[in-house]
Motif scaffolding. Structure first.
Motif, PDB file in Angstrom:
ATOM      1  N   PRO A 210       0.894  -1.360  -0.113  1.00 52.62           N
ATOM      2  CA  PRO A 210       0.006   0.007   0.062  1.00 52.62           C
ATOM      3  C   PRO A 210       0.808   1.357   0.017  1.00 52.62           C
ATOM      4  CG  PRO A 210      -0.758  -1.416   1.653  1.00 52.62           C
ATOM      5  CD  PRO A 210       0.440  -2.053   1.129  1.00 52.62           C
ATOM      6  N   GLN A 211       1.932   1.147   0.379  1.00 51.46           N
ATOM      7  CA  GLN A 211       2.919   2.445   0.425  1.00 51.46           C
ATOM      8  C   GLN A 211       3.380   2.910  -0.783  1.00 51.46           C
ATOM      9  OE1 GLN A 211       6.312   1.385   2.881  1.00 51.46           O
ATOM     10  NE2 GLN A 211       5.211   1.222   4.761  1.00 51.46           N
ATOM     11  N   LEU A 212       3.165   1.924  -2.024  1.00 55.05           N
ATOM     12  CA  LEU A 212       3.546   2.581  -3.258  1.00 55.05           C
ATOM     13  C   LEU A 212       2.380   3.310  -3.812  1.00 55.05           C
ATOM     14  CD1 LEU A 212       4.710  -1.079  -5.044  1.00 55.05           C
ATOM     15  CD2 LEU A 212       5.861   0.878  -4.453  1.00 55.05           C
ATOM     16  N   TYR A 213       1.015   3.084  -3.468  1.00 50.83           N
ATOM     17  CA  TYR A 213      -0.303   3.891  -4.061  1.00 50.83           C
ATOM     18  C   TYR A 213      -0.120   5.167  -2.966  1.00 50.83           C
ATOM     19  CZ  TYR A 213      -2.302  -0.258  -6.158  1.00 50.83           C
ATOM     20  OH  TYR A 213      -2.223  -1.313  -6.999  1.00 50.83           O
ATOM     21  N   GLU A 214       0.271   5.036  -1.679  1.00 50.02           N
ATOM     22  CA  GLU A 214       0.486   6.215  -1.050  1.00 50.02           C
ATOM     23  C   GLU A 214       1.393   7.064  -1.265  1.00 50.02           C
ATOM     24  OE1 GLU A 214       0.924   4.917   2.989  1.00 50.02           O
ATOM     25  OE2 GLU A 214      -1.154   3.847   3.344  1.00 50.02           O
ATOM     26  N   ALA A 215       2.794   6.626  -1.719  1.00 51.48           N
ATOM     27  CA  ALA A 215       3.630   7.571  -2.333  1.00 51.48           C
ATOM     28  C   ALA A 215       3.250   8.307  -3.459  1.00 51.48           C
ATOM     29  CB  ALA A 215       5.087   6.799  -2.460  1.00 51.48           C
ATOM     30  N   ALA A 216       2.803   7.304  -4.369  1.00 53.70           N
ATOM     31  CA  ALA A 216       2.259   7.897  -5.760  1.00 53.70           C
ATOM     32  C   ALA A 216       1.259   9.135  -5.493  1.00 53.70           C
ATOM     33  CB  ALA A 216       1.671   6.959  -6.701  1.00 53.70           C
ATOM     34  N   GLU A 217       0.115   8.933  -4.489  1.00 55.65           N
ATOM     35  CA  GLU A 217      -0.730   9.864  -4.279  1.00 55.65           C
ATOM     36  C   GLU A 217      -0.399  10.993  -3.639  1.00 55.65           C
ATOM     37  OE1 GLU A 217      -5.280   9.722  -2.425  1.00 55.65           O
ATOM     38  OE2 GLU A 217      -4.054   8.054  -2.057  1.00 55.65           O
ATOM     39  N   LEU A 218       0.617  11.133  -2.738  1.00 53.07           N
ATOM     40  CA  LEU A 218       1.376  12.358  -2.087  1.00 53.07           C
ATOM     41  C   LEU A 218       2.075  13.078  -3.282  1.00 53.07           C
ATOM     42  CD1 LEU A 218       2.757  10.770   1.124  1.00 53.07           C
ATOM     43  CD2 LEU A 218       0.857  12.510   0.809  1.00 53.07           C
ATOM     44  N   ASP A 219       2.746  12.265  -4.315  1.00 52.11           N
ATOM     45  CA  ASP A 219       3.341  13.156  -5.634  1.00 52.11           C
ATOM     46  C   ASP A 219       2.298  13.299  -6.644  1.00 52.11           C
ATOM     47  OD1 ASP A 219       5.766  12.128  -4.408  1.00 52.11           O
ATOM     48  OD2 ASP A 219       6.283  10.513  -5.576  1.00 52.11           O
ATOM     49  N   GLY A 220       1.009  13.272  -6.092  1.00 55.82           N
ATOM     50  CA  GLY A 220       0.062  14.051  -6.958  1.00 55.82           C
ATOM     51  C   GLY A 220      -0.552  13.148  -8.207  1.00 55.82           C
ATOM     52  N   ALA A 221      -0.209  11.755  -8.201  1.00 58.21           N
ATOM     53  CA  ALA A 221      -0.345  11.042  -9.267  1.00 58.21           C
ATOM     54  C   ALA A 221      -1.921  10.698  -9.259  1.00 58.21           C
ATOM     55  CB  ALA A 221       0.246   9.707  -9.227  1.00 58.21           C
ATOM     56  N   GLY A 222      -2.678  10.881 -10.181  1.00 56.19           N
ATOM     57  CA  GLY A 222      -4.125  10.602 -10.216  1.00 56.19           C
ATOM     58  C   GLY A 222      -4.479   8.768 -10.346  1.00 56.19           C
ATOM     59  N   TRP A 223      -5.519   8.524 -10.385  1.00 57.95           N
ATOM     60  CA  TRP A 223      -6.141   6.959 -10.249  1.00 57.95           C
ATOM     61  C   TRP A 223      -5.391   6.598 -11.509  1.00 57.95           C
ATOM     62  CZ3 TRP A 223      -8.606   3.742 -13.548  1.00 57.95           C
ATOM     63  CH2 TRP A 223      -8.971   2.553 -12.944  1.00 57.95           C
ATOM     64  N   TRP A 224      -5.638   7.073 -12.799  1.00 54.89           N
ATOM     65  CA  TRP A 224      -4.988   6.279 -13.866  1.00 54.89           C
ATOM     66  C   TRP A 224      -3.560   6.151 -13.988  1.00 54.89           C
ATOM     67  CZ3 TRP A 224      -6.969   3.404 -17.472  1.00 54.89           C
ATOM     68  CH2 TRP A 224      -6.155   3.032 -18.697  1.00 54.89           C
ATOM     69  N   ARG A 225      -2.817   6.897 -13.356  1.00 56.96           N
ATOM     70  CA  ARG A 225      -1.220   7.069 -13.403  1.00 56.96           C
ATOM     71  C   ARG A 225      -0.904   5.918 -12.515  1.00 56.96           C
ATOM     72  NH1 ARG A 225       1.910  12.455 -12.967  1.00 56.96           N
ATOM     73  NH2 ARG A 225       3.594  10.746 -13.475  1.00 56.96           N
ATOM     74  N   ARG A 226      -1.747   5.872 -11.356  1.00 61.19           N
ATOM     75  CA  ARG A 226      -1.473   4.834 -10.350  1.00 61.19           C
ATOM     76  C   ARG A 226      -1.817   3.483 -10.930  1.00 61.19           C
ATOM     77  NH1 ARG A 226      -4.218   8.430  -6.747  1.00 61.19           N
ATOM     78  NH2 ARG A 226      -5.767   6.796  -6.488  1.00 61.19           N
ATOM     79  N   PHE A 227      -2.903   3.311 -11.653  1.00 59.83           N
ATOM     80  CA  PHE A 227      -3.320   2.148 -12.199  1.00 59.83           C
ATOM     81  C   PHE A 227      -2.408   1.632 -13.382  1.00 59.83           C
ATOM     82  CE2 PHE A 227      -5.301   0.316 -16.026  1.00 59.83           C
ATOM     83  CZ  PHE A 227      -5.720  -1.159 -15.255  1.00 59.83           C
ATOM     84  N   TRP A 228      -1.703   2.668 -14.073  1.00 63.50           N
ATOM     85  CA  TRP A 228      -0.799   2.236 -15.151  1.00 63.50           C
ATOM     86  C   TRP A 228       0.620   2.092 -14.708  1.00 63.50           C
ATOM     87  CZ3 TRP A 228      -1.607   0.960 -20.113  1.00 63.50           C
ATOM     88  CH2 TRP A 228      -0.621   1.171 -20.992  1.00 63.50           C
ATOM     89  N   HIS A 229       1.166   2.667 -13.764  1.00 60.77           N
ATOM     90  CA  HIS A 229       2.451   2.726 -13.320  1.00 60.77           C
ATOM     91  C   HIS A 229       2.495   1.647 -12.044  1.00 60.77           C
ATOM     92  CE1 HIS A 229       4.054   5.678 -16.288  1.00 60.77           C
ATOM     93  NE2 HIS A 229       2.916   6.213 -15.801  1.00 60.77           N
ATOM     94  N   ILE A 230       1.626   1.352 -11.481  1.00 63.06           N
ATOM     95  CA  ILE A 230       1.704   0.407 -10.128  1.00 63.06           C
ATOM     96  C   ILE A 230       1.175  -0.660 -10.333  1.00 63.06           C
ATOM     97  CG2 ILE A 230       1.341   0.507  -7.736  1.00 63.06           C
ATOM     98  CD1 ILE A 230       1.958   3.341  -7.570  1.00 63.06           C
ATOM     99  N   THR A 231      -0.443  -0.785 -10.671  1.00 65.58           N
ATOM    100  CA  THR A 231      -1.069  -1.739 -10.743  1.00 65.58           C
ATOM    101  C   THR A 231      -0.707  -2.962 -11.631  1.00 65.58           C
ATOM    102  OG1 THR A 231      -3.158  -0.425  -9.779  1.00 65.58           O
ATOM    103  CG2 THR A 231      -3.497  -2.623 -10.819  1.00 65.58           C
ATOM    104  N   LEU A 232      -0.479  -2.388 -12.847  1.00 66.41           N
ATOM    105  CA  LEU A 232      -0.070  -3.189 -14.067  1.00 66.41           C
ATOM    106  C   LEU A 232       1.143  -3.700 -13.705  1.00 66.41           C
ATOM    107  CD1 LEU A 232      -1.665  -1.029 -17.225  1.00 66.41           C
ATOM    108  CD2 LEU A 232      -2.509  -3.161 -15.941  1.00 66.41           C
TER     109      LEU A 232
END
Length: 323
Positions: A210-232
């Motif tokens: 979960p820290q990957l999503y939290e760090a990306a969200e703190l950096d201003g990444a939206g849902w789609w960017r989190r999905f593309w760069h982390i989830t996939l």
């Protein structure tokens, strides 16, 4: 090795070690557990496949003695336009049962895990996941009969709905028109198949830090960017498994075609498995039907081996990057 303790003279304790001549090896015990499965696999898979392959080299109507024909059935198969048409239809089924459900399953799993679970609770996400998975639990015969009622040209639910909302001109004979029957079956199979990728991907997301999503969200990444760069990136092994499993299921699909259209109208929805079935039991060309089954089995095995090889290479490359 065994250890014995003896009391010697003067009260001394003497420890003696005895080395066993043939200590048991762990791998030897594993073979005993694998033996029942290997025997069952041989009896249920290997032997019938070899028998089917042998029959494919004969000219046989199911009764009497088979006559050896060599490669005649395979030469006929290569020139059979009906077989190649059925194989093209199976490629459409791969699109409907593998590509589309995988793409939709990825998006839905990420949405349920990353949005619904956080804003509406894990219980709501679990209920929605169960609703999407329900078609996988239903027997394909039951699902096919229900969809045949929905898509019926006269008084079918879909046509009645179109008529009620003022789109009566869109009414179709969904399963009886050769131009749209295959697409109708594909739509049903998307509905049937989408639950499997969704469940696998949601299980895969449980192991993402979960820290990957939290760090990306703190950096201003939206849902789609989190999905593309982390989830996939994190659930690539699950994506390989789903694509391979669903592709194999699409190539050997039979029940839905049998219940909905029986390969019609005019062969518009015929697929290799159903083509083999009709050749076996309706035309009683057992040797030719066996040849169709053998070719289909070889294709599925080849795709499975290629898929497993690609998955292994990807996992090895990922491990190399981490180290």
């Amino acid at each position: 090795m065994t250890v014995t303790v003896e009391r010697g003279g003067g009260g001394r304790v003497v420890e003696k070690r005895h080395h066993a001549k043939n200590p048991p090896r762990p791998r030897d015990s594993y073979a005993l557990f694998l033996l029942p499965g290997a025997l069952a696999f041989t009896a249920v898979i290997v032997v019938p496949f070899l028998m089917n392959t042998g029959v494919s080299f004969t000219d046989w109507q199911g009764v009497g003695s088979p006559e050896w024909s060599g490669l005649a059935n395979y030469r006929e198969l290569m020139d059979d336009s009906e077989f190649w048409a059925s194989f093209r239809h199976s490629l459409f089924m791969v699109l409907a049962m593998a590509a589309v459900p995988t793409a939709l399953g990825l998006v839905l799993a990420a949405a349920l895990f990353d949005f619904v679970g956080k804003h509406f609770g894990s219980t709501t996400a679990s209920i929605l996941r169960a609703c999407f998975y329900l078609p996988q639990v239903l027997p394909i015969a039951v699902a096919g009969i229900v969809w045949s009622w929905i898509l019926a040209p006269d008084n079918g639910s879909l046509n009645e709905l179109l008529k009620a909302i003022g789109l009566g001109s869109w009414q179709q004979d969904w399963l009886g028109d050769p131009d749209i029957a295959l697409y109708s079956v594909m739509g049903v199979m998307v509905w049937v198949q989408i639950g499997f990728p969704l469940v696998i991907f949601m299980a895969g997301l449980q192991r993402v830090d979960p820290q990957l999503y939290e760090a990306a969200e703190l950096d201003g990444a939206g849902w789609w960017r989190r999905f593309w760069h982390i989830t996939l990136q994190q659930i690539r092994p699950e994506i390989y498994v789903v694509l391979l499993w669903c592709t194999i299921a699409a190539l050997k699909v039979f029940g839905a075609v049998y219940v909905l259209t029986k390969g019609g109208p005019g062969g518009a929805t015929n697929v290799p498995s159903y083509f083999s079935f009709t050749t076996f039991f309706e035309k009683t060309q057992v040797g030719y039907g066996a040849a169709i089954s053998t070719v289909l089995t070889v294709i599925i095995l080849a795709l499975a081996l290629i898929g497993l090889r690609l998955q292994t290479r990807a996992e090895d490359a990922e491990e190399g990057i981490r180290t």
